[in-house]
Design an enzyme around this catalytic site. Structure first.
Site, PDB file in Angstrom:
ATOM      1  N   HIS A 363       0.786  -1.266  -0.188  1.00  0.00           N
ATOM      2  CA  HIS A 363       0.692   0.008  -0.088  1.00  0.00           C
ATOM      3  C   HIS A 363       0.936   0.998  -0.090  1.00  0.00           C
ATOM      4  CE1 HIS A 363      -4.505   2.465   0.207  1.00  0.00           C
ATOM      5  NE2 HIS A 363      -3.077   2.615   0.569  1.00  0.00           N
ATOM      6  N   ALA A 364       1.067   2.369  -1.777  1.00  0.00           N
ATOM      7  CA  ALA A 364       1.496   2.888  -1.259  1.00  0.00           C
ATOM      8  C   ALA A 364       1.626   4.014   0.335  1.00  0.00           C
ATOM      9  CB  ALA A 364       1.264   4.253  -2.565  1.00  0.00           C
ATOM     10  N   HIS A 393       0.447  12.112  -5.221  1.00  0.00           N
ATOM     11  CA  HIS A 393      -0.575  12.162  -4.439  1.00  0.00           C
ATOM     12  C   HIS A 393       0.695  11.879  -2.524  1.00  0.00           C
ATOM     13  CE1 HIS A 393      -3.330  10.908  -1.058  1.00  0.00           C
ATOM     14  NE2 HIS A 393      -2.768  10.199   0.050  1.00  0.00           N
ATOM     15  N   GLU A 394       0.947  10.536  -2.893  1.00  0.00           N
ATOM     16  CA  GLU A 394       2.634  10.465  -2.280  1.00  0.00           C
ATOM     17  C   GLU A 394       3.858  11.336  -2.343  1.00  0.00           C
ATOM     18  OE1 GLU A 394       2.115   8.296  -0.605  1.00  0.00           O
ATOM     19  OE2 GLU A 394       0.458   7.316  -0.813  1.00  0.00           O
ATOM     20  N   HIS A 397       2.322  14.174  -0.009  1.00  0.00           N
ATOM     21  CA  HIS A 397       3.083  13.882   1.854  1.00  0.00           C
ATOM     22  C   HIS A 397       4.529  14.717   1.646  1.00  0.00           C
ATOM     23  CE1 HIS A 397      -0.062  11.581   2.692  1.00  0.00           C
ATOM     24  NE2 HIS A 397      -0.849  10.815   2.079  1.00  0.00           N
ATOM     25  N   GLU A 421      -3.799  14.860   2.672  1.00  0.00           N
ATOM     26  CA  GLU A 421      -4.141  13.837   1.594  1.00  0.00           C
ATOM     27  C   GLU A 421      -4.270  14.955   0.741  1.00  0.00           C
ATOM     28  OE1 GLU A 421      -3.703  11.260   1.962  1.00  0.00           O
ATOM     29  OE2 GLU A 421      -2.767  10.729   4.198  1.00  0.00           O
ATOM     30  N   HIS A 521      -6.815   0.235   4.935  1.00  0.00           N
ATOM     31  CA  HIS A 521      -6.785   0.959   6.509  1.00  0.00           C
ATOM     32  C   HIS A 521      -7.677   0.912   7.802  1.00  0.00           C
ATOM     33  CE1 HIS A 521      -6.056   3.141   2.893  1.00  0.00           C
ATOM     34  NE2 HIS A 521      -5.695   4.513   3.687  1.00  0.00           N
ATOM     35  N   TYR A 531      -9.846  11.543   4.241  1.00  0.00           N
ATOM     36  CA  TYR A 531      -9.275  11.706   2.561  1.00  0.00           C
ATOM     37  C   TYR A 531     -10.575  11.788   1.494  1.00  0.00           C
ATOM     38  CZ  TYR A 531      -5.567   7.723   3.078  1.00  0.00           C
ATOM     39  OH  TYR A 531      -4.838   7.188   4.030  1.00  0.00           O
TER      40      TYR A 531
HETATM   41  O1  X8Z Z   1      -4.379   5.256   1.197  1.00  0.00           O
HETATM   42  C1  X8Z Z   1      -4.464   6.322   0.122  1.00  0.00           C
HETATM   43  C2  X8Z Z   1      -2.817   6.526  -0.363  1.00  0.00           C
HETATM   44  C3  X8Z Z   1      -1.254   6.882   0.722  1.00  0.00           C
HETATM   45  S1  X8Z Z   1      -2.259   7.774   2.018  1.00  0.00           S
HETATM   46  C4  X8Z Z   1      -2.293   5.848  -1.304  1.00  0.00           C
HETATM   47  N1  X8Z Z   1      -5.026   6.464  -0.592  1.00  0.00           N
HETATM   48  C5  X8Z Z   1      -6.340   5.842   0.109  1.00  0.00           C
HETATM   49  C6  X8Z Z   1      -7.019   4.528  -0.323  1.00  0.00           C
HETATM   50  O2  X8Z Z   1      -5.758   4.570  -1.261  1.00  0.00           O
HETATM   51  O3  X8Z Z   1      -7.671   3.829   0.154  1.00  0.00           O
HETATM   52  C7  X8Z Z   1      -5.496   7.637  -1.046  1.00  0.00           C
HETATM   53  C8  X8Z Z   1      -6.261   7.616  -1.820  1.00  0.00           C
HETATM   54  C9  X8Z Z   1      -7.520   6.938  -0.165  1.00  0.00           C
HETATM   55 ZN    ZN Z   2      -1.973   9.747   1.228  1.00  0.00          ZN
END
Ligand code: X8Z
Ligand code: ZN
Length: 624
Positions: A363-364, A393-394, A397, A421, A521, A531
């Site tokens: 997960h990024a 996105h990354e 951060h 975010e 998450h 988000y």
């Molecule tokens: O988890 C993330 C990022 C890292 S903070 C890639 N996002 C959420 C997800 O993937 O569920 C970005 C959008 C929503």
């Molecule tokens: Zn993020």
């Protein structure tokens, strides 16, 4: 895909807590502790409750956290990059240490709640008190148990795979790629169902995690973990919940129109048996493992007369973009705004490609290892349009982290977690056709008649996401406050999926399943409302930065690429970090102190009209 803001490894999860920083950022998860000696000193030194002792305590806590954050970040980085029994044990150990110190500081901070302090120290005290996201009970045995559980949950997610009958075992990014590419409902269903198998063993762990963290939250004087999580927004927790309802209420009509259009198109594609005309949309047909962003099904639902006729995934391939080149291009955008280049260590220490020989958390996430310049991303990049956006996105951060590096340690964070975010996403809104032409990816900018296609593509990602961004914590907050009991975990999850998103599980689910655990998450314990906020904020930022850049056309065609004035203004907000309440930070860029869905609605206004026309012409009955 992945998170972290720092992403979330377990440690991070535990700790981020402490400092209120954003989830995706590693650095934010702080750490504490180092020697028992120091720990004892802090508590003893603060036995007198006056402003002088409060300030002494704050300074001591801040210094210790700064020191410990580096140890924690390194350990977590190694764990997330090499998931083994040993690194899991190290991760649990540092998590335990950090949590115990964070809880000790939070407890101590509560004692000074009524002491009159200058605004800076009062803010630091509040941060010390309420930034934990996984507080452990004071009992050290329970703290150790919580750290262990948290580590295990992260490992279960990171190591998750589904093996097909032909022997192919796919990891999360590989299964996600399948969900995005396949239009065979049987394949989609198998990938959807298969991935969720990884979550079943998480259920008892999650249940115990909630029990322990609730006890930790109560020890700190909060009613439960829900109240603690909601107390991190410079307003009363219940006012924050009401604020979310208000924002969602404004956006919902647009979502309903989009849902109606997409459901109708899917019905035409798959037929009544697979994709019914009425009711919630089966969750495996939307091009994404969690039905959270639908941009990958654009080609199936695109308007024939307004399709812009290009696809960024194809453009990347045609121009030989590899993973590094994708990141370089994203860096180039930030450089064009006046931000310094990324340091050499970013390039040598980041993870860009999924290793074949070991388990990693794919997960990024974006990390800050030294609270200065050692910023990195960790991402199993796929060469797709979607991941091109996630890279921006990354990097958002990372640029935020570097911008606030001169703030005192406790203010090294974003104004609220939604801000962290929103930054990279704001930049990605500037990936317009004219920008793609400027960087040589596109030959011709499609004319205005193709705008509906562009807006639809964007809405499939951004508007479709909003109810998902909201419902995850609507579920968790109810789990935390006891409204949802463990026997109802899965049913309540699907009730909320239906209520907010209008999607349904494609096959019957039972309480033997634990579908929330299949979303990073949840086992990662990363709050998710950030988000949703980011999806509102990024449109406010984009509109304001476009105004600063002198944009006069429609805001969906505006790119701030190369505009130093916009970059300067953005940087001012980033540099402020967490030093001021978020409305002040918002004010720097937008000139307003409130979050407002108007920027979202204005951006998509032409699409809303078009969707409603389509739905009317097709005689679709909207709603579910
Ligand atoms: O988890 C993330 C990022 C890292 S903070 C890639 N996002 C959420 C997800 O993937 O569920 C970005 C959008 C929503
Ligand atoms: Zn993020």
């Amino acid at each position: 895909m992945k998170h972290p803001f720092k992403q979330p490894s377990k440690i991070a999860l535990v700790i981020s807590i402490a400092l209120g920083l954003t989830a995706c950022q590693q650095a934010e998860e702080e750490i504490i502790t180092s020697t028992a000696e120091v720990q004892n000193t802090v508590i003893k030194a603060t036995s007198t409750i006056d402003s002088e002792s409060a300030i002494k305590f704050i300074n001591q806590a801040e210094a210790e956290l700064a020191q410990l954050s580096i140890e924690g970040a390194r350990t977590e980085w190694v764990y997330s990059n090499f998931i083994t029994e040993d690194t899991a044990a190290l991760s649990a150990a540092i998590g335990e240490k950090m949590t115990s110190r964070s809880v000790s500081f939070a407890t101590e901070a509560a004692k000074y709640a009524n002491v009159e302090l200058d605004p800076v120290n009062a803010r630091k005290l509040h941060i010390l008190r309420s930034s934990l996201v996984l507080p452990a009970p004071l009992d050290p045995v329970k703290n150790a148990e919580l750290a262990q559980i948290s580590s295990e949950l992260n490992g279960l997610y990171g190591k998750g795979k589904y093996c097909f009958d032909d022997g192919r075992c796919l990891t999360q990014p590989e299964l996600s790629a399948l969900m995005a590419e396949s239009q065979d409902p049987a394949v989609l269903l198998e990938a959807w169902q298969g991935w969720r198998e990884i979550a079943k063993p998480m259920r008892p762990l999650f249940e115990r995690e909630v029990e322990l963290a609730n006890e930790g939250a109560r020890d700190l004087g909060f009613a439960d973990l829900s109240e603690l999580w909601r107390s991190q927004y410079d307003m009363k927790p219940d006012d924050f919940s009401a604020e979310l309802d208000r924002l969602w209420g404004d956006i919902k009509p647009l979502y309903d129109s989009l849902h109606c259009y997409v459901r109708g198109e899917l019905n035409e594609q798959y037929g009544d048996d697979i994709a019914p005309k009425q009711g919630p949309i089966p969750a495996h047909l939307l091009g994404n493992m969690w039905a959270q962003q639908w941009g990958t099904i654009y080609n199936s639902v695109a308007p024939e007369d307004a399709d812009p006729g290009y696809d960024v995934t194809a453009l990347l391939a045609a121009n030989n973009y590899d993973e590094i080149k994708m990141v370089e291009q994203a860096e180039g955008f930030f450089s064009s705004l006046g931000f310094d280049e990324l340091p050499d260590t970013f390039w040598t220490r980041s993870l860009f490609v999924q290793p074949k020989d070991r388990d990693v958390v794919c997960h990024a996430s974006a990390w800050d290892l030294d609270n200065e310049d050692d910023i990195r991303i960790k991402m199993c990049i796929q060469k797709t349009a979607e991941d091109f956006t996630v890279i921006h996105h990354e990097l958002g951060h990372n640029y935020y982290q570097r911008a606030y590096k001169n703030q005192p340690h406790l203010f090294k964070g974003s104004a609220n977690d939604g801000f962290h975010e929103a930054i990279g996403d704001t930049i990605a809104l500037s990936i317009t056709p004219s920008y793609l032409k400027q960087i040589g990816l596109l030959d011709e900018v499609p004319d205005a008649s193709k705008d509906i296609g562009l807006l639809l593509k964007q809405a499939l990602d951004k508007i479709a996401f909003m109810p998902f961004g909201l419902m995850i914590d609507q579920w968790r907050w109810k789990v935390f406050n006891g409204e949802i009991s463990p026997e109802q975990y899965n049913q309540a999850w699907w009730d909320l999926r239906e209520k907010y998103q209008g999607v349904a599980a494609p096959i019957a689910r039972t309480e033997a399943d634990f579908d929330p655990g299949a979303k990073y998450h949840v086992p990662g314990n990363v709050p998710y409302t950030r988000y949703f906020l980011a999806h509102v904020l990024q449109f406010q930022f984009h509109k304001s930065l476009c105004d600063i850049a002198g944009n006069e056309g429609p805001v969906h065609r505006c790119s701030i690429y190369g505009n130093k004035e916009a970059g300067d203004k953005l940087n001012q907000m980033l540099e402020a970090g967490l030093s001021q309440p978020w409305p002040e930070a918002l004010n720097i860029v937008t000139g307003t102190k409130s979050m407002d869905a108007k920027a979202v609605l204005d951006y998509f206004a032409p699409l809303q009209v078009w969707l409603d026309e389509q739905n009317k012409t097709e005689n679709r009955q909207c709603g579910w």
